[in-house]
Design an enzyme around this catalytic site. Structure first.
Site, PDB file in Angstrom:
ATOM      1  N   GLY A  46       0.830  -1.195   0.000  1.00 15.38           N
ATOM      2  CA  GLY A  46       0.000   0.000   0.000  1.00 15.38           C
ATOM      3  C   GLY A  46       0.864   1.244   0.000  1.00 15.38           C
ATOM      4  O   GLY A  46       1.988   1.234   0.520  1.00 15.38           O
ATOM      5  N   GLN A  51       3.156   9.935   0.995  1.00 22.96           N
ATOM      6  CA  GLN A  51       4.449   9.235   1.013  1.00 22.96           C
ATOM      7  C   GLN A  51       5.309   9.558  -0.213  1.00 22.96           C
ATOM      8  O   GLN A  51       6.506   9.281  -0.218  1.00 22.96           O
ATOM      9  CB  GLN A  51       4.244   7.716   1.096  1.00 22.96           C
ATOM     10  N   CYS A 102       6.210   0.102   7.212  1.00 22.15           N
ATOM     11  CA  CYS A 102       5.832   1.254   6.396  1.00 22.15           C
ATOM     12  C   CYS A 102       7.003   1.602   5.481  1.00 22.15           C
ATOM     13  O   CYS A 102       8.147   1.639   5.930  1.00 22.15           O
ATOM     14  CB  CYS A 102       5.498   2.443   7.302  1.00 22.15           C
ATOM     15  N   LEU A 103       6.703   1.853   4.213  1.00 24.16           N
ATOM     16  CA  LEU A 103       7.765   2.182   3.257  1.00 24.16           C
ATOM     17  C   LEU A 103       8.493   3.474   3.631  1.00 24.16           C
ATOM     18  O   LEU A 103       9.616   3.681   3.211  1.00 24.16           O
ATOM     19  CB  LEU A 103       7.176   2.305   1.843  1.00 24.16           C
ATOM     20  N   HIS A 144      -4.133   1.415   7.583  1.00 23.93           N
ATOM     21  CA  HIS A 144      -2.790   2.006   7.634  1.00 23.93           C
ATOM     22  C   HIS A 144      -2.674   3.161   6.627  1.00 23.93           C
ATOM     23  O   HIS A 144      -2.183   4.244   6.961  1.00 23.93           O
ATOM     24  CB  HIS A 144      -1.764   0.896   7.332  1.00 23.93           C
ATOM     25  N   GLU A 145      -3.152   2.916   5.386  1.00 26.72           N
ATOM     26  CA  GLU A 145      -3.018   3.944   4.342  1.00 26.72           C
ATOM     27  C   GLU A 145      -3.905   5.156   4.628  1.00 26.72           C
ATOM     28  O   GLU A 145      -3.495   6.294   4.405  1.00 26.72           O
ATOM     29  CB  GLU A 145      -3.360   3.374   2.962  1.00 26.72           C
ATOM     30  N   HIS A 148      -2.384   7.543   6.962  1.00 30.75           N
ATOM     31  CA  HIS A 148      -1.372   8.422   6.352  1.00 30.75           C
ATOM     32  C   HIS A 148      -1.988   9.749   5.911  1.00 30.75           C
ATOM     33  O   HIS A 148      -1.326  10.788   5.936  1.00 30.75           O
ATOM     34  CB  HIS A 148      -0.764   7.755   5.115  1.00 30.75           C
TER      35      HIS A 148
HETATM   36 NI    NI Z   1       2.897   3.444   5.588  1.00 32.19          NI
END
Ligand code: NI
Length: 173
Positions: A46, A51, A102-103, A144-145, A148
């Site tokens: 995701g 991000q 998380c990226l 989670h997304e 953000h």
């Molecule tokens: Ni994330």
């Protein structure tokens, strides 16, 4: 299409409340394409627009489609979800604990409680209303997304966060 840089924890854009998407013009289409490419390249499950330093309410989600994932997720394995202005309109009372990464925070994972099931509404990449009923891992990724988009990161709500070797954090969001 082009890869975009994924910003890290030290970038303040990650902490901003993102703006609603109001235009589905060619610039927006480019953003969607770039985010999908960036997500697949990472690889991750995701990605939220903040991000890639774009403060807009847009997320892309895609569970892997290897054999194991197909067994576990059925039709949802490998399916791409692009959702603008996503809202969780329904969430199960039941919370489940799980490990996520998380990226934007590479090298770490943490334990987070999430709703077992959520119903998400929003708009697709053409601005058409959509609704997704998600359970389990897919529901976790959506939560989670969407966090953000409000500047919230999993480390804010995790019970525990720990360092991992980079290859162990493949399922990053
Ligand atoms: Ni994330």
């Amino acid at each position: 299409m082009a890869l975009r840089d994924i910003i890290r924890l030290d970038n303040p854009v990650l902490r901003k409340k993102a703006h609603r998407v109001t235009s589905f013009d060619s610039k927006f289409q480019q953003l969607v394409d770039d985010m999908v490419e960036t997500l697949l390249d990472a690889p991750g499950v995701g990605l939220a627009a903040p991000q890639v330093a774009v403060s807009q309410r847009l997320i892309v989600v895609r569970l892997p489609d290897d054999e194991e994932s197909r067994e576990e997720y059925g039709d949802e394995a490998g399916k791409l979800f692009v959702v603008a202005n996503p809202e969780i309109i329904k969430a199960s009372k039941e919370l489940v604990e799980g490990v996520e990464g998380c990226l934007s925070i590479p090298g770490y994972v943490g334990t987070v409680d999430r709703h077992e099931k959520v119903t998400v509404t929003g708009l697709d990449r053409r601005g058409k209303p959509l609704r997704v009923k998600a359970a389990g891992w897919l529901a976790r990724v959506f939560q989670h997304e969407i966090d953000h988009l409000d500047g919230r990161l999993y480390i804010d709500i995790a019970k525990e966060v720990w360092e991992v070797k980079p290859e162990a954090a493949d399922d990053a969001e």
